[in-house]
Scaffold this motif. Sequence first.
Motif, short mmCIF file in Angstrom:
data_model
loop_
_atom_site.label_atom_id
_atom_site.label_comp_id
_atom_site.label_asym_id
_atom_site.label_seq_id
_atom_site.Cartn_x
_atom_site.Cartn_y
_atom_site.Cartn_z
N GLY A 32 6.20 5.76 -4.81
CA GLY A 32 6.52 7.25 -5.51
C GLY A 32 8.26 7.41 -5.14
O GLY A 32 8.84 7.83 -5.86
N THR A 91 3.27 5.99 -3.81
CA THR A 91 2.76 6.89 -4.92
C THR A 91 1.32 7.58 -4.62
O THR A 91 0.64 6.94 -4.14
CB THR A 91 2.50 6.02 -6.25
N THR A 129 9.75 7.07 -8.56
CA THR A 129 8.66 6.37 -9.16
C THR A 129 9.64 5.27 -9.76
O THR A 129 9.40 4.76 -10.98
CB THR A 129 8.06 7.03 -10.30
#
Length: 336
Positions: free
Chosen positions: A2, A27, A62
Amino acid sequence: MGIRVAGVSKQFGAFRAVDAVSLDVETGSLVALLGPSGSGKSTLLRLIAGLEDADEGRIWITGEEATSRSVQDRHVGFVFQHFALFKQRTVRQNVGFGLELRGWKHGAIRRRVDELLDLVQLQGFGGRYPSQLSGGQRQRVALARALAVQPRVLLLDEPFSALDAKVRKELRAWLRNLHDEMHVTTVIVTHDQEEAMEVADKIVVMNHGKIEQIGTPAEIYDQPASPFVMSFVGAVNVLPNYLPLAACQSQQGEQIFIRPHDLELHPLPQEKSLPAVLRRLTHMGRDIQAELTLSSGEVLVAQLPRERIDYHQLKAGDQLHITSREARTFVPDFAI
């Protein structure tokens, strides 16, 4: 991943707020940056958001490098400590503001705002103004506004610190449930240890611009990596090593760190017990807190469930004996 932070530093004049920090946030996880004022946690959050430019290091969001990207291009949702709502706009207008800027059509905005008001449990409040809401409701509007633009990550800078204790506790539980529904990669800054323990999958403990330890709440509390972490996360008694207790073997130059709930009180001497005088008993609901003075002058605090202590028979001045079920030792860190 993430969020990835690699060797990031930020200096303000002679003050190094963030010092070569590297961090991976998985993430869909909820990570707390925990530390005292001036530890660098808010600056690190602002660096991730793009509200500050890093002097050194790189940042990925990301999987895409965001080091040189603008705030808008990073697609993050940011929630500030003091809500930052538009006073002259209704709840609906506040939540839909970011969508208006992105050119969404009115029908799409209406549907998205309805969805978010339902999500944050503010159905029926869309026509009200911020001044007509409670503090907890205003913070939920701020969260809905941050989520409206479907951010890749959600960043919260001490979002509950301006609220009273009861509302903070309610919103912590609400935020954790909301995260479990949405699974948005989330980083929350807090100086409240209880808050970090309650909401986070992992805690990043910061001090003087550096990371002291990263771990789950249980790892941070039960296996602290430094005297700072043990002293900052949870209550602790610190003793010199010439006062050994049961369950503790210290080396020269070390100090003994004991959680209040790991102390036991006895009316008679025990193996490796220390004599103490009871100074005060405090009733804390389910627990009883005892403040004690050792013969060497050190003051300790013990915390015991009511069923483990016959507190009705105790009074200030009573002679007791202390043992410890568990203790840790560290070389003193004079920067604590």
